[in-house]
Scaffold this motif. Structure first.
Motif, PDB file in Angstrom:
ATOM      1  N   SER A  47      -7.303  -5.963   0.793  1.00 21.68           N
ATOM      2  CA  SER A  47      -6.281  -5.202   0.062  1.00 21.68           C
ATOM      3  C   SER A  47      -6.070  -3.782   0.577  1.00 21.68           C
ATOM      4  O   SER A  47      -5.410  -2.975  -0.074  1.00 21.68           O
ATOM      5  CB  SER A  47      -6.610  -5.153  -1.442  1.00 21.68           C
ATOM      6  N   ILE A  48      -6.625  -3.460   1.736  1.00 19.40           N
ATOM      7  CA  ILE A  48      -6.423  -2.146   2.344  1.00 19.40           C
ATOM      8  C   ILE A  48      -5.555  -2.323   3.586  1.00 19.40           C
ATOM      9  O   ILE A  48      -5.909  -3.082   4.498  1.00 19.40           O
ATOM     10  CB  ILE A  48      -7.762  -1.482   2.713  1.00 19.40           C
ATOM     11  N   LEU A  49      -4.429  -1.643   3.624  1.00 17.75           N
ATOM     12  CA  LEU A  49      -3.490  -1.759   4.733  1.00 17.75           C
ATOM     13  C   LEU A  49      -3.714  -0.633   5.730  1.00 17.75           C
ATOM     14  O   LEU A  49      -3.642   0.550   5.382  1.00 17.75           O
ATOM     15  CB  LEU A  49      -2.047  -1.710   4.211  1.00 17.75           C
ATOM     16  N   LYS A  50      -3.987  -1.011   6.965  1.00 14.18           N
ATOM     17  CA  LYS A  50      -4.129  -0.042   8.043  1.00 14.18           C
ATOM     18  C   LYS A  50      -2.961  -0.229   9.008  1.00 14.18           C
ATOM     19  O   LYS A  50      -2.859  -1.253   9.685  1.00 14.18           O
ATOM     20  CB  LYS A  50      -5.462  -0.218   8.772  1.00 14.18           C
ATOM     21  N   TRP A  51      -2.078   0.761   9.059  1.00  4.20           N
ATOM     22  CA  TRP A  51      -0.921   0.689   9.937  1.00  4.20           C
ATOM     23  C   TRP A  51      -1.333   0.921  11.384  1.00  4.20           C
ATOM     24  O   TRP A  51      -2.189   1.749  11.673  1.00  4.20           O
ATOM     25  CB  TRP A  51       0.117   1.733   9.538  1.00  4.20           C
ATOM     26  N   LYS A  52      -0.694   0.202  12.294  1.00  7.36           N
ATOM     27  CA  LYS A  52      -0.893   0.455  13.718  1.00  7.36           C
ATOM     28  C   LYS A  52      -0.109   1.708  14.104  1.00  7.36           C
ATOM     29  O   LYS A  52       1.015   1.907  13.659  1.00  7.36           O
ATOM     30  CB  LYS A  52      -0.429  -0.742  14.540  1.00  7.36           C
ATOM     31  N   GLU A  53      -0.710   2.535  14.935  1.00  9.53           N
ATOM     32  CA  GLU A  53      -0.116   3.825  15.258  1.00  9.53           C
ATOM     33  C   GLU A  53       0.950   3.730  16.348  1.00  9.53           C
ATOM     34  O   GLU A  53       1.858   4.560  16.406  1.00  9.53           O
ATOM     35  CB  GLU A  53      -1.215   4.803  15.707  1.00  9.53           C
ATOM     36  N   GLU A  54       0.859   2.713  17.202  1.00  5.75           N
ATOM     37  CA  GLU A  54       1.830   2.605  18.280  1.00  5.75           C
ATOM     38  C   GLU A  54       3.100   1.898  17.792  1.00  5.75           C
ATOM     39  O   GLU A  54       3.078   1.164  16.801  1.00  5.75           O
ATOM     40  CB  GLU A  54       1.231   1.843  19.467  1.00  5.75           C
ATOM     41  N   ASN A  55       4.221   2.153  18.498  1.00  7.42           N
ATOM     42  CA  ASN A  55       5.446   1.427  18.197  1.00  7.42           C
ATOM     43  C   ASN A  55       5.216  -0.064  18.409  1.00  7.42           C
ATOM     44  O   ASN A  55       4.524  -0.471  19.354  1.00  7.42           O
ATOM     45  CB  ASN A  55       6.602   1.907  19.074  1.00  7.42           C
ATOM     46  N   ARG A  81       6.539   8.662   5.067  1.00  2.00           N
ATOM     47  CA  ARG A  81       6.783   8.484   3.626  1.00  2.00           C
ATOM     48  C   ARG A  81       7.110   7.030   3.296  1.00  2.00           C
ATOM     49  O   ARG A  81       6.768   6.539   2.214  1.00  2.00           O
ATOM     50  CB  ARG A  81       7.924   9.399   3.168  1.00  2.00           C
ATOM     51  N   SER A  82       7.778   6.339   4.211  1.00  5.66           N
ATOM     52  CA  SER A  82       8.077   4.923   3.984  1.00  5.66           C
ATOM     53  C   SER A  82       6.803   4.088   4.009  1.00  5.66           C
ATOM     54  O   SER A  82       6.623   3.174   3.196  1.00  5.66           O
ATOM     55  CB  SER A  82       9.059   4.415   5.038  1.00  5.66           C
ATOM     56  N   LYS A  83       5.896   4.404   4.935  1.00  8.12           N
ATOM     57  CA  LYS A  83       4.628   3.672   4.992  1.00  8.12           C
ATOM     58  C   LYS A  83       3.835   3.838   3.691  1.00  8.12           C
ATOM     59  O   LYS A  83       3.277   2.870   3.163  1.00  8.12           O
ATOM     60  CB  LYS A  83       3.800   4.158   6.181  1.00  8.12           C
ATOM     61  N   LYS A  84       3.796   5.057   3.180  1.00  6.49           N
ATOM     62  CA  LYS A  84       3.087   5.287   1.920  1.00  6.49           C
ATOM     63  C   LYS A  84       3.718   4.488   0.784  1.00  6.49           C
ATOM     64  O   LYS A  84       3.017   3.925  -0.066  1.00  6.49           O
ATOM     65  CB  LYS A  84       3.094   6.777   1.586  1.00  6.49           C
ATOM     66  N   TYR A  85       5.038   4.429   0.784  1.00  5.64           N
ATOM     67  CA  TYR A  85       5.724   3.688  -0.271  1.00  5.64           C
ATOM     68  C   TYR A  85       5.454   2.187  -0.148  1.00  5.64           C
ATOM     69  O   TYR A  85       5.224   1.509  -1.160  1.00  5.64           O
ATOM     70  CB  TYR A  85       7.218   3.970  -0.220  1.00  5.64           C
ATOM     71  N   ILE A  86       5.457   1.657   1.058  1.00  4.52           N
ATOM     72  CA  ILE A  86       5.212   0.230   1.244  1.00  4.52           C
ATOM     73  C   ILE A  86       3.799  -0.134   0.809  1.00  4.52           C
ATOM     74  O   ILE A  86       3.560  -1.227   0.274  1.00  4.52           O
ATOM     75  CB  ILE A  86       5.469  -0.171   2.711  1.00  4.52           C
ATOM     76  N   ASN A  87       2.837   0.765   1.002  1.00  7.13           N
ATOM     77  CA  ASN A  87       1.493   0.515   0.464  1.00  7.13           C
ATOM     78  C   ASN A  87       1.548   0.263  -1.040  1.00  7.13           C
ATOM     79  O   ASN A  87       0.871  -0.635  -1.569  1.00  7.13           O
ATOM     80  CB  ASN A  87       0.585   1.720   0.738  1.00  7.13           C
ATOM     81  N   ILE A  88       2.343   1.055  -1.748  1.00  9.75           N
ATOM     82  CA  ILE A  88       2.497   0.906  -3.199  1.00  9.75           C
ATOM     83  C   ILE A  88       3.173  -0.411  -3.539  1.00  9.75           C
ATOM     84  O   ILE A  88       2.775  -1.125  -4.468  1.00  9.75           O
ATOM     85  CB  ILE A  88       3.295   2.095  -3.764  1.00  9.75           C
ATOM     86  N   VAL A  89       4.204  -0.758  -2.767  1.00  4.18           N
ATOM     87  CA  VAL A  89       4.931  -2.010  -3.007  1.00  4.18           C
ATOM     88  C   VAL A  89       4.002  -3.212  -2.839  1.00  4.18           C
ATOM     89  O   VAL A  89       3.987  -4.127  -3.678  1.00  4.18           O
ATOM     90  CB  VAL A  89       6.135  -2.120  -2.051  1.00  4.18           C
ATOM     91  N   ILE A  90       3.221  -3.218  -1.774  1.00  4.23           N
ATOM     92  CA  ILE A  90       2.320  -4.346  -1.532  1.00  4.23           C
ATOM     93  C   ILE A  90       1.283  -4.458  -2.646  1.00  4.23           C
ATOM     94  O   ILE A  90       0.963  -5.559  -3.111  1.00  4.23           O
ATOM     95  CB  ILE A  90       1.662  -4.208  -0.146  1.00  4.23           C
ATOM     96  N   ARG A  91       0.767  -3.334  -3.091  1.00  2.00           N
ATOM     97  CA  ARG A  91      -0.193  -3.366  -4.198  1.00  2.00           C
ATOM     98  C   ARG A  91       0.461  -3.968  -5.449  1.00  2.00           C
ATOM     99  O   ARG A  91      -0.173  -4.751  -6.176  1.00  2.00           O
ATOM    100  CB  ARG A  91      -0.711  -1.960  -4.481  1.00  2.00           C
ATOM    101  N   SER A  92       1.717  -3.644  -5.710  1.00  2.00           N
ATOM    102  CA  SER A  92       2.424  -4.206  -6.863  1.00  2.00           C
ATOM    103  C   SER A  92       2.640  -5.710  -6.702  1.00  2.00           C
ATOM    104  O   SER A  92       2.542  -6.460  -7.682  1.00  2.00           O
ATOM    105  CB  SER A  92       3.772  -3.505  -7.037  1.00  2.00           C
ATOM    106  N   LEU A  93       2.925  -6.157  -5.483  1.00  2.00           N
ATOM    107  CA  LEU A  93       3.090  -7.587  -5.240  1.00  2.00           C
ATOM    108  C   LEU A  93       1.801  -8.346  -5.504  1.00  2.00           C
ATOM    109  O   LEU A  93       1.816  -9.452  -6.050  1.00  2.00           O
ATOM    110  CB  LEU A  93       3.554  -7.812  -3.792  1.00  2.00           C
ATOM    111  N   PHE A  94       0.675  -7.751  -5.139  1.00  2.00           N
ATOM    112  CA  PHE A  94      -0.616  -8.378  -5.402  1.00  2.00           C
ATOM    113  C   PHE A  94      -0.974  -8.330  -6.884  1.00  2.00           C
ATOM    114  O   PHE A  94      -1.398  -9.333  -7.466  1.00  2.00           O
ATOM    115  CB  PHE A  94      -1.713  -7.689  -4.581  1.00  2.00           C
TER     116      PHE A  94
END
Length: 212
Positions: A47-55, A81-94
């Motif tokens: 349940s922890i999302l780690k974004w990849k730093e490269e394109n 800011r979008s990445k932070k928001y998507i973390n919240i969205v995924i947590r809500s989906l779970f």
């Protein structure tokens, strides 16, 4: 096969201004440039999302996408800011059990589709399609002056029966990509002489037992 979730308090955090700064999608075949896009990937483990730093590159087979299949596409990363928001969205989906908890490879497209009196916007120029993942979450962030944008979903086992829904801001449509295919109708301006646009996030989930 299909679920709808509406965000409440979380939706107040959606970074709408980031859509104004998306780069043009250079992979469109049409002369009129109607799509703007960013894309990032990451690994979701325990349940922890780690974004990849490269394109990140994005590739679909010709079988899945007859419009732009077998083409390696490169996009700029999602804004922080979008990445932070998507973390919240995924947590809500779970938390809502809309998507089962598991380890996943995550992809997220941030997309703006525009239309004017001179050209339509095509959210899905490839027509009815699957995306090649376990689950797809389509989250509407904003609709402005939009006609159309009707989501159509049909089972792979019964393509004659269509589910229709206009996805509204704050709503998320989750699809089991192994069982259905989907399409979104073109958008046109509701009020003439004024640009129309539809802002969405598309989050893809691929189950992954082990990350190397």
């Amino acid at each position: 096969m299909l679920k709808l979730l509406e965000l409440k308090d979380e939706f107040r955090l959606v970074p709408l201004e980031t859509f104004d700064h998306l780069n043009e999608d250079k992979y469109l075949k049409a002369q009129d440039k109607f799509r703007f896009r960013a894309y990032s990937t990451g690994n979701l483990v325990n349940s922890i999302l780690k974004w990849k730093e490269e394109n990140s590159s994005f590739l679909q087979s010709k079988e899945l996408n007859n419009y732009m299949g077998d083409v390696v596409r490169h996009f700029n990363q999602l804004p922080p800011r979008s990445k932070k928001y998507i973390n919240i969205v995924i947590r809500s989906l779970f938390d809502s059990s809309t998507i089962p908890k598991a380890n996943y490879e995550i992809g997220c497209h941030q997309i703006r589709i525009i239309a004017t009196d001179k050209f339509n916007g095509y959210p899905a120029p490839e027509g009815f399609h699957r995306d090649g993942f376990d689950y797809i979450a389509i989250h509407c962030a904003q609709l402005n002056n939009v006609n159309g944008a009707i989501s159509l979903v049909r089972s792979l086992d019964n393509k004659e029966k269509l589910y229709e829904h206009i996805l509204l801001p704050s709503q998320i449509m989750v699809l089991n990509d192994n069982k259905v295919e989907h399409y979104i109708t073109p958008i046109t301006p509701k009020i003439p002489n004024k640009k129309a646009y539809r802002d969405i996030f598309v989050i893809t989930f691929n189950k992954k037992e082990i990350f190397l």
